[in-house]
Scaffold this active site. Structure first.
Site, short mmCIF file in Angstrom:
data_model
loop_
_atom_site.label_atom_id
_atom_site.label_comp_id
_atom_site.label_asym_id
_atom_site.label_seq_id
_atom_site.Cartn_x
_atom_site.Cartn_y
_atom_site.Cartn_z
N ASN A 119 77.51 27.89 37.93
CA ASN A 119 78.71 28.00 37.10
C ASN A 119 78.58 29.08 36.01
O ASN A 119 79.58 29.54 35.46
CB ASN A 119 79.08 26.66 36.46
CG ASN A 119 79.56 25.60 37.44
OD1 ASN A 119 79.40 24.41 37.23
ND2 ASN A 119 80.17 26.04 38.54
N ASP A 178 84.39 17.16 40.42
CA ASP A 178 84.95 18.43 40.92
C ASP A 178 86.47 18.33 41.04
O ASP A 178 87.01 17.24 41.27
CB ASP A 178 84.31 18.75 42.28
CG ASP A 178 84.49 20.21 42.64
OD1 ASP A 178 84.84 21.03 41.76
OD2 ASP A 178 84.26 20.55 43.82
C1 IPE Z 1 79.76 21.63 41.34
O1 IPE Z 1 81.08 22.04 41.42
C2 IPE Z 1 79.29 21.70 39.92
C3 IPE Z 1 79.91 20.76 39.00
C4 IPE Z 1 80.76 19.83 39.29
C5 IPE Z 1 79.48 20.89 37.64
P1 IPE Z 1 81.47 23.53 41.82
O2 IPE Z 1 82.94 23.58 41.87
O3 IPE Z 1 80.79 24.49 40.93
O4 IPE Z 1 80.82 23.65 43.27
P2 IPE Z 1 81.23 24.52 44.52
O5 IPE Z 1 81.31 25.94 44.06
O6 IPE Z 1 82.55 24.03 45.00
O7 IPE Z 1 80.15 24.28 45.52
C1 IPE Z 2 84.63 20.97 38.17
O1 IPE Z 2 85.89 21.48 38.42
C2 IPE Z 2 84.14 21.30 36.78
C3 IPE Z 2 83.10 22.33 36.72
C4 IPE Z 2 82.48 22.85 37.75
C5 IPE Z 2 82.73 22.79 35.40
P1 IPE Z 2 86.09 22.94 38.96
O2 IPE Z 2 86.26 23.87 37.80
O3 IPE Z 2 85.02 23.33 39.91
O4 IPE Z 2 87.47 22.78 39.72
P2 IPE Z 2 87.90 23.40 41.12
O5 IPE Z 2 86.81 23.08 42.10
O6 IPE Z 2 88.04 24.86 40.91
O7 IPE Z 2 89.18 22.71 41.45
MG MG Z 3 84.80 23.10 41.90
#
Ligand code: IPE
Ligand code: IPE
Ligand code: MG
Length: 262
Positions: A84, A36
């Site tokens: 997502n 993340d």
């Molecule tokens: C969790 O991250 C999913 C992945 C890393 C693929 P998100 O960024 O989607 O999760 P939330 O929204 O912060 O809970």
């Molecule tokens: C994790 O990074 C990757 C996916 C969930 C695909 P994020 O895209 O959630 O990055 P933040 O949480 O917005 O920084």
């Molecule tokens: Mg995220």
């Protein structure tokens, strides 16, 4: 700690010292990572989110190589959740393009390094070209034995449990399964992870302290580790810090501490 050992700014030992002190007999067999923070990494640099995802792939490459080198047997990376799918269409398209490019490029490395590739999740929801590519990489790498690389894609823990329940119900109805045989072990066989052991260690980067629908059934006794490091900045040293933390813990599984036994 030996004061003569070199330390980095935040007082944690350097990578080489961490590597030296790693107990090879007490490695987690299965490490799962919630990768993340890509978006925030990009925002800090005034870049579009996709730049963060692109940079995150460098971390993916480095951590896979390192995990295999130190002897981790199963590495699961949470790459795309069911939730997502609700992101802007443009980001989803770009993520799928990155995934496709990554798999096409990495197949050779996986074969060279004996890595078996597996995908977890509702792969059929992905566009045809991507799901076909995933199935073909799974097939081509199926006899590799050094490490299993599991990519959780279009994955949701609750959906996984619901999917398992539906299959259990069907098997009960057709009498392939009898209710008296339905226990935790048997139920696990209906999950996407049926031939993968539960994670011993789960790491989440970026400072969020939640599991975001990841491996809900499987983390019952997993050790959890949270770091503020954003995924594109996560490197071997960060991984070693997580392993050191893990090795300092006592996994009791509900029993009495070894030291407190009479
Ligand atoms: C969790 O991250 C999913 C992945 C890393 C693929 P998100 O960024 O989607 O999760 P939330 O929204 O912060 O809970
Ligand atoms: C994790 O990074 C990757 C996916 C969930 C695909 P994020 O895209 O959630 O990055 P933040 O949480 O917005 O920084
Ligand atoms: Mg995220």
């Amino acid at each position: 700690m030996n004061p003569t050992k070199k330390t980095t700014q935040n007082n944690a030992p350097e990578e080489s010292a961490l590597l030296q002190s790693l107990d090879r007999e007490n490695l987690p067999k299965h490490v799962a990572i919630i990768m993340d923070g890509n978006g925030r990494w990009a925002a800090q640099r005034h870049l579009p989110r996709i730049a963060g995802h692109r940079s995150g792939i460098q971390s993916v490459r480095k951590i896979i190589t390192f995990a295999r080198e130190i002897g981790i047997k199963v590495l699961t990376l949470y790459a795309f959740s069911n939730e997502n799918w609700n992101r802007p269409a443009k980001e989803i398209t770009q993520l799928m393009m990155l995934l496709e490019r990554y798999l096409n490029k990495e197949l050779r490395t996986m074969m060279k390094n004996g890595i078996r590739f597996r995908a977890l999740g509702q792969i059929d929801r992905l566009q045809n070209s991507v799901s076909q590519l995933i199935r073909s990489v799974e097939e081509k790498t199926k006899n590799n034995t050094n490490m299993v690389l599991v990519l959780a894609l279009s994955y949701g823990g609750r959906t996984e449990i619901m999917d398992a329940m539906k299959k259990v119900y069907q098997d009960l109805e057709t009498e392939k399964l009898s209710i008296k045989d339905l226990d935790e072990q048997c139920f696990s066989e209906y999950l996407y992870t049926k031939d993968i052991p539960d994670p011993d260690l789960m790491i989440r980067t970026s400072g969020e302290i939640r599991v975001s629908n990841f491996l809900l059934w499987q983390v019952a006794y997993t050790e959890l580790y949270f770091t503020k490091t954003l995924w594109p900045d996560f490197r071997e040293r960060d991984f070693l810090l997580a392993l050191r933390d893990y090795q300092g813990r006592e996994r009791r599984f509900g029993l009495v501490s070894r030291e407190k036994q009479d």
